[in-house]
Design an enzyme around this catalytic site. Structure first.
Site, PDB file in Angstrom:
ATOM      1  N   ASN A 285       0.881  -1.172   0.000  1.00 46.92           N
ATOM      2  CA  ASN A 285       0.000   0.000   0.000  1.00 46.92           C
ATOM      3  C   ASN A 285       0.917   1.221   0.000  1.00 46.92           C
ATOM      4  O   ASN A 285       1.426   1.615   1.044  1.00 46.92           O
ATOM      5  CB  ASN A 285      -0.893  -0.032   1.251  1.00 46.92           C
ATOM      6  CG  ASN A 285      -1.747   1.221   1.368  1.00 46.92           C
ATOM      7  OD1 ASN A 285      -1.849   2.008   0.433  1.00 46.92           O
ATOM      8  ND2 ASN A 285      -2.371   1.393   2.530  1.00 46.92           N
TER       9      ASN A 285
ATOM     10  N   GLU B  99      -7.121   5.087   7.427  1.00 43.74           N
ATOM     11  CA  GLU B  99      -6.887   6.483   7.020  1.00 43.74           C
ATOM     12  C   GLU B  99      -8.085   7.024   6.244  1.00 43.74           C
ATOM     13  O   GLU B  99      -8.438   8.198   6.376  1.00 43.74           O
ATOM     14  CB  GLU B  99      -5.586   6.576   6.209  1.00 43.74           C
ATOM     15  CG  GLU B  99      -4.371   6.387   7.103  1.00 43.74           C
ATOM     16  CD  GLU B  99      -3.148   5.788   6.416  1.00 43.74           C
ATOM     17  OE1 GLU B  99      -3.089   5.779   5.176  1.00 43.74           O
ATOM     18  OE2 GLU B  99      -2.254   5.318   7.150  1.00 43.74           O
TER      19      GLU B  99
ATOM     20  N   GLU C  97      -5.670  -4.393  10.677  1.00 48.12           N
ATOM     21  CA  GLU C  97      -4.642  -3.384  10.901  1.00 48.12           C
ATOM     22  C   GLU C  97      -4.960  -2.591  12.169  1.00 48.12           C
ATOM     23  O   GLU C  97      -5.747  -1.638  12.123  1.00 48.12           O
ATOM     24  CB  GLU C  97      -4.585  -2.416   9.711  1.00 48.12           C
ATOM     25  CG  GLU C  97      -4.273  -3.081   8.391  1.00 48.12           C
ATOM     26  CD  GLU C  97      -3.686  -2.094   7.392  1.00 48.12           C
ATOM     27  OE1 GLU C  97      -2.574  -2.349   6.910  1.00 48.12           O
ATOM     28  OE2 GLU C  97      -4.332  -1.069   7.112  1.00 48.12           O
TER      29      GLU C  97
ATOM     30  N   SER D  24       3.203  -1.669  10.621  1.00 46.82           N
ATOM     31  CA  SER D  24       4.646  -1.746  10.881  1.00 46.82           C
ATOM     32  C   SER D  24       5.217  -3.145  10.663  1.00 46.82           C
ATOM     33  O   SER D  24       6.118  -3.575  11.394  1.00 46.82           O
ATOM     34  CB  SER D  24       4.974  -1.223  12.287  1.00 46.82           C
ATOM     35  OG  SER D  24       4.551   0.123  12.418  1.00 46.82           O
TER      36      SER D  24
ATOM     37  N   LYS E 106       0.224   4.222  -0.425  1.00 47.09           N
ATOM     38  CA  LYS E 106      -0.426   5.453   0.082  1.00 47.09           C
ATOM     39  C   LYS E 106      -0.123   6.612  -0.875  1.00 47.09           C
ATOM     40  O   LYS E 106      -0.040   6.396  -2.079  1.00 47.09           O
ATOM     41  CB  LYS E 106      -0.007   5.726   1.525  1.00 47.09           C
ATOM     42  CG  LYS E 106      -0.238   4.493   2.417  1.00 47.09           C
ATOM     43  CD  LYS E 106      -0.115   4.756   3.880  1.00 47.09           C
ATOM     44  CE  LYS E 106      -0.347   3.455   4.658  1.00 47.09           C
ATOM     45  NZ  LYS E 106      -0.309   3.624   6.097  1.00 47.09           N
TER      46      LYS E 106
ATOM     47  N   GLY F 298       2.214   2.687  10.787  1.00 51.56           N
ATOM     48  CA  GLY F 298       3.184   3.759  10.591  1.00 51.56           C
ATOM     49  C   GLY F 298       3.846   4.243  11.871  1.00 51.56           C
ATOM     50  O   GLY F 298       4.521   5.261  11.884  1.00 51.56           O
TER      51      GLY F 298
ATOM     52  N   HIS G 189      -9.621   1.254   4.631  1.00 47.40           N
ATOM     53  CA  HIS G 189      -8.393   1.563   5.359  1.00 47.40           C
ATOM     54  C   HIS G 189      -8.686   2.605   6.438  1.00 47.40           C
ATOM     55  O   HIS G 189      -9.485   3.521   6.229  1.00 47.40           O
ATOM     56  CB  HIS G 189      -7.318   2.091   4.393  1.00 47.40           C
ATOM     57  CG  HIS G 189      -5.967   2.132   5.024  1.00 47.40           C
ATOM     58  ND1 HIS G 189      -5.601   3.120   5.906  1.00 47.40           N
ATOM     59  CD2 HIS G 189      -4.922   1.282   4.951  1.00 47.40           C
ATOM     60  CE1 HIS G 189      -4.367   2.868   6.334  1.00 47.40           C
ATOM     61  NE2 HIS G 189      -3.937   1.769   5.776  1.00 47.40           N
TER      62      HIS G 189
HETATM   63  P1  PGA Z   1       2.611   0.566   7.746  1.00 48.96           P
HETATM   64  O1  PGA Z   1       1.163   0.760   7.061  1.00 48.96           O
HETATM   65  O2  PGA Z   1       3.155  -0.722   7.209  1.00 48.96           O
HETATM   66  O3  PGA Z   1       3.400   1.771   7.277  1.00 48.96           O
HETATM   67  O4  PGA Z   1       2.394   0.537   9.209  1.00 48.96           O
HETATM   68  C1  PGA Z   1       0.315  -0.331   6.871  1.00 48.96           C
HETATM   69  C2  PGA Z   1      -0.980   0.161   6.253  1.00 48.96           C
HETATM   70  O5  PGA Z   1      -1.470   1.226   6.644  1.00 48.96           O
HETATM   71  O6  PGA Z   1      -1.537  -0.500   5.342  1.00 48.96           O
END
Ligand code: PGA
Length: 255
Positions: A9, A99, A169, A215, A11, A175, A97
């Site tokens: 992903n 976000e 998640e 992460s 982003k 992140g 997601h």
């Molecule tokens: P990350 O993001 O691996 O940077 O923690 C995962 C995600 O949001 O899909």
């Protein structure tokens, strides 16, 4: 047999040139894949035709998108429809997601409309769920995630569940560098599978791939992917560097 999947992903990151280089680097060193061990690369909309062209003919590596609009077409300035994504070569669309839920106000009712569009256009859904930190601290994460699953997925048929991959998640791990322990991940993944089994039956639930996200990196991927109910990962930050992403793919391919 249920599939193991590592999905990138990206982003809102990378220029077209950077995206092109990254995909070339990944292609050059791909670990062994097969029809049950897949990779998905979910780039921003403007990258998709380029990414799809680069992945054309690369076995078991699929093109993904990170969102789509809930309507089929029309006067929705700035939006992108599921049929456009399909015509550009997309196979998987990430929906739900955290976000998008947080910054764009996406709720379960909207996500159902978006999932309907994706499936009606012959693509697969990567449906994200996961709890915020305060819910984890209160110890009510199982009920929270169960509600997300019930609201978004319980309207589908057992047959449609074959087109849905779930990504768990935990928001506090996205992140942040904080990862769920393999035990925390396994507990939640088993819970999600039992919720799906309660609605669709054990055989259907057993076929749903449940990915972990938050992460995930080469140093923890093998331990996470060794868990019985963890079928791969949804990867943000570590998917932006070929060496890290390839390390995670390797962990999946050897799991
Ligand atoms: P990350 O993001 O691996 O940077 O923690 C995962 C995600 O949001 O899909």
């Amino acid at each position: 047999m249920r599939k193991k999947i590592v999905a990138a992903n990206w982003k809102m990151n990378l220029s077209l040139a950077e995206g092109k280089t990254l995909v070339e680097e990944i292609k050059a060193q791909l670990p062994a894949l097969n029809e049950n061990k897949l990779v998905v690369i979910s780039s921003p909309f403007v990258h998709i035709t380029q990414t799809a062209a680069q992945l054309n003919g690369v076995a078991h590596v699929y093109t993904g998108a990170q969102n789509c609009h809930q309507e089929a077409s029309g006067a929705y300035t700035g939006e992108v429809s599921a049929s456009m994504l399909n015509s550009a070569g997309v196979n998987y669309v990430i929906l739900g997601h955290s976000e998008r839920r947080e910054y764009f106000g996406e709720n379960s009712a909207l996500l159902v409309k978006k999932m309907n569009q994706v499936m009606a256009n012959g693509m697969k859904v990567i449906f994200c769920c996961g709890e915020p930190l305060e819910i984890r601290k209160a110890g009510t994460q199982n009920a929270y995630v169960q509600t997300q699953i019930e609201e978004a997925l319980f309207g589908y048929t057992a047959e449609q569940m074959a087109d849905i991959t779930v990504a768990y998640e935990p928001i506090w791990a996205i992140g942040t560098g904080l990862t769920a322990t393999s035990e925390e991940a396994q507990d939640m993944h088993a819970h999600i599978r039992s919720v799906l089994a309660g609605k669709f039956g054990a055989a259907v639930a057993d076929n749903v791939s449940i990915l972990y996200g938050g992460s995930c990196k080469p140093s923890n991927a093998a331990e996470l992917f060794a868990c019985k109910d963890v079928d791969g990962g949804l990867i943000g930050g570590a998917a932006l560097k070929s060496t890290e992403f390839l390390g995670i793919i390797k962990a999946m391919s050897e799991a």
